[in-house]
Scaffold this active site. Structure first.
Site, short mmCIF file in Angstrom:
data_model
loop_
_atom_site.label_atom_id
_atom_site.label_comp_id
_atom_site.label_asym_id
_atom_site.label_seq_id
_atom_site.Cartn_x
_atom_site.Cartn_y
_atom_site.Cartn_z
N ALA A 10 13.17 27.28 -60.77
CA ALA A 10 12.40 28.21 -59.93
C ALA A 10 10.96 27.73 -59.73
O ALA A 10 10.04 28.53 -59.60
CB ALA A 10 12.40 29.59 -60.58
N GLY A 12 9.92 25.45 -57.33
CA GLY A 12 9.59 24.94 -55.98
C GLY A 12 8.71 25.90 -55.19
O GLY A 12 8.68 27.11 -55.45
N ARG A 16 10.07 25.48 -46.63
CA ARG A 16 10.82 25.86 -45.43
C ARG A 16 10.78 27.36 -45.16
O ARG A 16 11.13 27.82 -44.09
CB ARG A 16 12.27 25.36 -45.55
CG ARG A 16 12.38 23.85 -45.46
CD ARG A 16 13.72 23.33 -45.97
NE ARG A 16 13.78 23.30 -47.43
CZ ARG A 16 14.80 22.82 -48.14
NH1 ARG A 16 15.86 22.34 -47.52
NH2 ARG A 16 14.78 22.83 -49.46
N ASN A 228 16.95 28.54 -48.21
CA ASN A 228 15.80 27.66 -48.03
C ASN A 228 14.86 28.15 -46.93
O ASN A 228 13.71 27.75 -46.88
CB ASN A 228 16.26 26.25 -47.68
CG ASN A 228 17.02 25.61 -48.83
OD1 ASN A 228 16.71 25.86 -50.00
ND2 ASN A 228 18.01 24.81 -48.51
N ALA A 423 -3.60 84.90 -48.94
CA ALA A 423 -3.65 83.85 -47.90
C ALA A 423 -5.09 83.51 -47.57
O ALA A 423 -5.96 84.38 -47.57
CB ALA A 423 -2.92 84.34 -46.66
N ARG A 440 -11.92 85.17 -50.03
CA ARG A 440 -12.19 84.82 -48.65
C ARG A 440 -13.15 85.88 -48.10
O ARG A 440 -13.27 86.98 -48.65
CB ARG A 440 -10.91 84.79 -47.82
CG ARG A 440 -10.24 86.14 -47.72
CD ARG A 440 -8.92 86.09 -46.96
NE ARG A 440 -8.40 87.45 -46.83
CZ ARG A 440 -7.13 87.78 -46.98
NH1 ARG A 440 -6.23 86.87 -47.27
NH2 ARG A 440 -6.77 89.03 -46.82
C1 UD1 Z 1 19.74 21.35 -53.90
C2 UD1 Z 1 20.62 20.17 -54.30
C3 UD1 Z 1 21.76 20.05 -53.29
C4 UD1 Z 1 22.53 21.36 -53.24
C5 UD1 Z 1 21.62 22.55 -52.97
C6 UD1 Z 1 22.38 23.84 -53.18
C7 UD1 Z 1 19.19 18.50 -55.37
C8 UD1 Z 1 18.46 17.24 -55.22
N1 UD1 Z 1 19.85 18.95 -54.30
O1 UD1 Z 1 19.16 21.05 -52.64
O2 UD1 Z 1 22.63 19.00 -53.67
O3 UD1 Z 1 23.54 21.28 -52.25
O4 UD1 Z 1 20.50 22.54 -53.89
O5 UD1 Z 1 21.64 24.95 -52.79
O6 UD1 Z 1 19.21 19.07 -56.44
N2 UD1 Z 1 13.11 23.11 -57.85
C9 UD1 Z 1 12.30 23.00 -58.95
N3 UD1 Z 1 11.54 21.87 -59.09
C10 UD1 Z 1 11.57 20.85 -58.21
C11 UD1 Z 1 12.41 20.97 -57.07
C12 UD1 Z 1 13.18 22.11 -56.93
O7 UD1 Z 1 12.23 23.89 -59.77
O8 UD1 Z 1 10.85 19.87 -58.43
C13 UD1 Z 1 13.92 24.34 -57.69
C14 UD1 Z 1 13.61 25.11 -56.43
O9 UD1 Z 1 12.63 26.12 -56.69
C15 UD1 Z 1 14.96 25.72 -56.08
C16 UD1 Z 1 15.97 24.76 -56.69
O10 UD1 Z 1 15.26 23.96 -57.60
O11 UD1 Z 1 15.11 26.99 -56.65
C17 UD1 Z 1 16.64 23.87 -55.64
O12 UD1 Z 1 15.64 23.13 -54.95
P1 UD1 Z 1 15.69 22.95 -53.37
O13 UD1 Z 1 14.49 22.16 -52.99
O14 UD1 Z 1 15.92 24.24 -52.72
O15 UD1 Z 1 16.98 22.02 -53.24
P2 UD1 Z 1 17.93 21.87 -51.99
O16 UD1 Z 1 17.30 20.98 -50.99
O17 UD1 Z 1 18.40 23.18 -51.53
CA CA Z 2 17.83 25.26 -52.00
#
Ligand code: UD1
Ligand code: CA
Length: 459
Positions: A10, A12, A16, A228, A423, A440
């Site tokens: 969690a 990221g 997007r 995303n 009232a 009043r």
């Molecule tokens: C990822 C998978 C993909 C899969 C998809 C499913 C990878 C490289 N790809 O892609 O194969 O089909 O999920 O939904 O794993 N996060 C971190 N730290 C980071 C990067 C991400 O905590 O450095 C967390 C994000 O907050 C998110 C989750 O990991 O909750 C997935 O990251 P996201 O960037 O959404 O990966 P996808 O491109 O969806």
């Molecule tokens: Ca994702």
């Protein structure tokens, strides 16, 4: 003690989403996505859940509280790097670790449990949860060899034309032998289109070490969607709404129009309650049996008894008894307690007020910081004057009292039992039990006024 563990990613930003709010805190059916995942994991028998936080770490921690442990990923270098941050907590454990993404809010505990079991049965070091997508765009693809065994996972951005045509996707959920996971993570590199350390690369690493890799394909792609962007968010909302509404209907709740009925998954509703269109019920609300809620009402974090009717009204963080009638157009604000058989009518606002059994405020009142006894009648337009610009004060109206129309009760003040307020009164002093208080100006009559004033004008 269980030897199952969970890691929830969690950290990221969620670029997007184009949002100031961190991605995993965006809500689906009223509840942040990461909270959905954590709540489902909580139904499993896991010894420790570690949430990887980074962007918005403080906000995510505030949301999830102490039900999980946290590991900080200061720089977001990819999903593999994210899992590595849990090493100090889980690295030395013996057992099985499920890894989930905080942006897959629809996944259920049943599917997680099935994944755990499949992983155990096959004796695999890693099991990836896969699904068949009609449109796999954006997901990692599952690459299998001629005999059908999983070889590796390729990301959309790294895939060849041929690989892009694969419809079996990586859901981002996996079970790993814990020791094998942290050992393999040491070998994950970032030589790929995004320059990130990919968690899915662990599959290929273990496969090349001749370890057993398994894939468990869920029949429900819907359950695994990764959110995303805002389009996927709206899509997830629709799926969860349908799931929640159908489950409630199976339990005996009537919905005239499920398409316009928005209920959070933690809401509990009793049999034969009818929910009318345009109604939103969220938080930890519990509603009893045979109620009628709506149309166009908003109820959050409330406890409501049986046979209560709430129409075109807003009720927040309050307790409402049985056989109560609220609305149309009432606003019950937090920390109010409304007993059985109460009537709160149109354009009445109630805040932090207790309302005793059988009492009524039928029209156009404001009652704030008040303690109202049983069988009290608050007349049309009467209000508590609870605020002097600095502090709030309490108004007490004891059992059986009758407050006439358009009275101002200037707090702190107490109206005794079975007392009357005339009232139009502005009450500044306590009224004893059984008394009538009139505060009043007396009416004066100027006889023949019209004629006299007309006479003046013609002069
Ligand atoms: C990822 C998978 C993909 C899969 C998809 C499913 C990878 C490289 N790809 O892609 O194969 O089909 O999920 O939904 O794993 N996060 C971190 N730290 C980071 C990067 C991400 O905590 O450095 C967390 C994000 O907050 C998110 C989750 O990991 O909750 C997935 O990251 P996201 O960037 O959404 O990966 P996808 O491109 O969806
Ligand atoms: Ca994702």
């Amino acid at each position: 003690m269980s030897n199952r563990y969970a890691v929830i990613l969690a950290a990221g930003q969620g670029t997007r989403m184009r949002s100031k709010l961190y991605k995993v805190l965006h809500r689906v059916c009223g509840k942040p996505m990461v909270q959905h995942v954590v709540d489902q994991v909580a139904k499993l028998n896991v010894a420790n859940s570690v949430v990887i936080v980074g962007h918005g770490a403080e906000k995510v921690k505030e949301q999830l509280g102490e039900q999980v442990s946290y590991a900080l990923q200061a720089e977001q270098l990819g999903t593999g790097h994210a899992v590595m941050q849990a090493e100090s907590i889980l690295g030395k454990k013996d057992g099985t670790t499920i890894v989930l993404c905080g942006d897959t809010p629809l996944i259920t505990a049943e599917t997680m449990e099935a994944l755990f079991e499949y992983h155990q049965e096959t004796g695999a070091k890693a099991t990836v949860l896969t699904a068949r997508a009609v449109d796999p765009t954006g997901y990692g693809r599952i690459v299998r060899n001629q005999s059908g065994a999983v070889e590796r996972i390729v990301e959309q951005k790294d895939a060849t034309e041929e690989e892009l045509a694969i419809q079996e996707i990586n859901t981002g959920t996996y079970c790993f032998d814990n020791a094998a996971l942290f050992a393999a993570l040491q070998h994950v590199g970032n030589d790929n289109a995004q320059g990130e350390y990919y968690l899915p690369d662990v599959i290929e690493i273990l496969q090349k070490q001749n370890e057993v890799i398994a894939a468990y394909q869920t029949p429900s792609f819907d359950e695994t969607i990764g959110v995303n962007d805002r389009i996927a968010l709206a899509n997830a909302e629709q799926i969860m709404k349908k799931r929640t509404n159908e489950s409630l209907m199976r339990q005996g709740v009537t919905m005239i129009d499920p398409a316009t009925t928005y209920i959070s998954p933690d809401v509990v509703i009793g049999q034969d309650t009818v929910i009318l269109p345009g109604t939103m019920i969220t938080g930890k609300t519990v509603i009893g049996e045979e109620c009628v809620i709506g149309p166009n009402s908003e109820i959050a974090d409330c406890k409501i008894g049986n046979t209560t009717k709430i129409k075109q009204s807003v009720v927040h963080n309050s307790e409402v008894g049985s056989s109560v009638a609220i609305g149309p157009f009432a606003h019950i604000r937090p920390l109010s307690t409304i007993a059985d058989d109460v009537k709160i009518g149109n354009f009445v606002e109630i805040k932090k007020t207790t309302f005793g059994k059988g009492s009524k405020a039928s029209h156009l009142s404001y009652l704030g910081d008040a303690e109202i006894g049983a069988n009290v009648n608050v007349g049309c337009g009467s209000i508590t004057v609870n605020y002097d610009g600095e502090n709030k004060y309490v108004t007490k109206i004891e059992d059986g009292s009758f407050i006439g129309c358009n009275a101002n009760l200037i707090a702190p003040v107490t109206i005794g039992k079975n007392a009357y307020v005339a009232a139009g009164s502005t009450i500044t002093n306590d009224v004893p039990d059984e008394a009538l208080s009139i505060a009043r100006e007396r009416q004066t009559i100027k006889e023949n006024y019209t004629q006299k004033s007309k006479g003046k004008k013609t002069k």
